[in-house]
Motif scaffolding. Structure first.
Motif, PDB file in Angstrom:
ATOM      1  N   LEU A  69      22.912  20.621  58.216  1.00 55.17           N
ATOM      2  CA  LEU A  69      22.066  19.526  58.707  1.00 55.17           C
ATOM      3  C   LEU A  69      22.175  19.390  60.215  1.00 55.17           C
ATOM      4  O   LEU A  69      21.181  19.432  60.948  1.00 55.17           O
ATOM      5  N   LEU A 243      17.164  17.932  58.436  1.00 52.16           N
ATOM      6  CA  LEU A 243      17.110  17.182  57.180  1.00 52.16           C
ATOM      7  C   LEU A 243      16.490  17.976  56.034  1.00 52.16           C
ATOM      8  O   LEU A 243      17.026  17.955  54.913  1.00 52.16           O
ATOM      9  N   PHE A 246      19.123  20.276  54.926  1.00 50.15           N
ATOM     10  CA  PHE A 246      20.148  19.523  54.196  1.00 50.15           C
ATOM     11  C   PHE A 246      19.645  19.155  52.805  1.00 50.15           C
ATOM     12  O   PHE A 246      20.395  19.192  51.826  1.00 50.15           O
TER      13      PHE A 246
END
Length: 444
Positions: A69, A243, A246
């Protein structure tokens, strides 16, 4: 560093992609070797011990996601800023990214340790597997902050061209882990705890190898506490790219947990067999992921420099390479499925289930190479919404509903084929979105 920036800007595209991705591929392969090696040595302790490591695997995937991330998000943003000659802002992003990684990984570590029992139950631990899973994970969780930082640094140094350093740190840690595993597990008779202790020590060493790069002054960008910023201006660009990546790892964590939950009713042998296949398949997946990260830095740099010709050419080349590699791996995994599964166990039932699961996961694996490159491209050319949607597909939007439906219809066979079905649906969605964007003649 300057040579690598020049290579990204005007050098041979094939050479640039290889130079940027190869050390990252090796670095990520080493991460998978940590888990692969642990499983090989732990398998000597019995099927229950092997099943316990399968239960804990989602937690390892989760902390890997934290590192990716901030590491990938910060790395890609720094690459864009360097392409635009904004060194000062790049240093602010660097310092802030490291701070975010430390804070979030430490917070996650504390939460998991406090709620370890219910978490292990939730992700599929049975009564027989819970004691061993707790014994293994209670120690392993202590290394999460070191692992997250190591992965973050591994990606951040790559942003300014120091790609070999990330490779050396992971190789050093992996070699140490391979040496320490049998010593702690068998020589010191620590069993499954020994595997966890060996991993913790190895993760710390990997991080220690990376830190001097910035402290010694060899780096192009400098780290300073004064440059840390908790601001939308820095956090948002990092999250925009990081993101979705992630999310892939978080959903992978959830998907593995669901597989454990739905496999558990069929016995510890089924959990162990499916867990073995997860580890085998993670190795080629890490290769594709590592290559796509190198491609990501190349595309982000040239998109930031408005060199769109190099973006298009590198995309075509990357798609051919990734899909070709995945086709080759699919064939190897199907042909040698029995030999691969038998590396971990001699339990005939575990081997039988493992062979079925490996076949199911291999027949459409070639689609993963296509998905990975298209998702990274979309994220790098400011098509974040489309990229984010697709990043959620393989392990989330399509996988999760199928994980609840197929086992009810087809039992253990349904569990085994969930990933293959999710891959097919994700690829169809990726094809639709990619060709829709090309049809619009967007100048990426």
């Amino acid at each position: 560093m300057n040579k690598n920036l020049v290579l990204m800007k005007e050098g041979n595209i094939s050479k640039a992609l290889i130079n940027l991705s190869l050390p990252t591929i090796i670095g990520l392969l080493i991460i998978s070797i940590y888990n692969f090696t642990d499983s090989l040595f732990v398998s000597g302790l019995g099927t229950e011990a092997l099943g316990a490591t399968s239960i804990v695997y989602p937690l390892i995937t989760l902390i890997l996601g934290i590192g990716l991330l901030f590491g990938n998000g910060g790395s890609a943003y720094i690459s864009q800023l360097l392409g635009a000659n904004k060194k000062g802002k790049s240093e602010k992003v660097l310092a802030s990214t490291i701070f975010y990684s430390v804070f979030i990984s430490l917070l996650l570590e504390i939460i998991i340790l406090i709620f370890l029992n219910p978490i292990l139950r939730f992700i599929g631990a049975t009564d027989t597997l819970l004691p061993l899973a707790k014994e293994y994970s209670s120690i392993l969780v202590l290394s999460f902050i070191f692992q997250a930082l190591s992965i973050s640094f591994m990606n951040l140094v790559r942003a300014e061209g120091a790609v070999n350093l990330s490779m050396y740190s992971q190789i050093g840690g992996a070699i140490l882990n391979i040496i320490l595993d049998p010593i702690f597990i068998y020589t010191f008779k620590l069993g499954i705890r020994g595997a966890a202790i060996a991993t913790v020590i190895s993760q710390i060493v990997s991080l220690v190898i990376l830190i001097p790069y910035y402290i010694s002054g060899k780096s192009y960008l400098k780290i300073s506490i004064k440059n840390i910023r908790v601001s939308k201006e820095i956090i948002k660009p990092i999250l925009v790219i990081g993101l979705p990546l992630f999310a892939i790892n978080l959903l992978q964590c959830m998907s593995i947990s669901l597989l454990n939950i739905f496999t558990a009713p069929y016995g510890d042998e089924a959990v162990a067999g499916v867990g073995i296949v997860t580890r085998i398949c993670s190795i080629p997946m890490f290769v594709v992921t590592g290559f796509s990260r190198g491609y990501q830095n190349f595309v982000a740099f040239n998109f930031g420099a408005k060199n769109l010709f190099r973006v298009r050419k590198s995309t075509k080349k990357s798609l051919i390479w990734s899909v070709g590699f995945c086709i080759l791996i699919s064939i190897v995994q199907v042909v040698f499925s029995k030999q691969l599964v038998s590396l971990f166990t001699q339990d005939t039932l575990v081997i039988k289930i493992g062979i079925r699961a490996l076949f199911a996961n291999s027949i459409v694996f070639f689609t993963y190479g296509y998905q990975s490159i298209v998702i990274v491209l979309l994220l790098s050319i400011q098509k974040e919404r489309e990229g984010f949607f697709l990043s959620l597909g393989r392990q989330g939007i399509f996988f999760i509903p199928l994980a609840f439906i197929l086992p009810k219809l087809f039992g253990l066979t349904g569990v085994i084929y969930v990933q293959a079905a999710a891959d097919i649906l994700t690829t169809l969605a990726t094809l639709y979105i990619f060709f829709k964007i090309k049809k619009q003649k967007l100048k990426y």
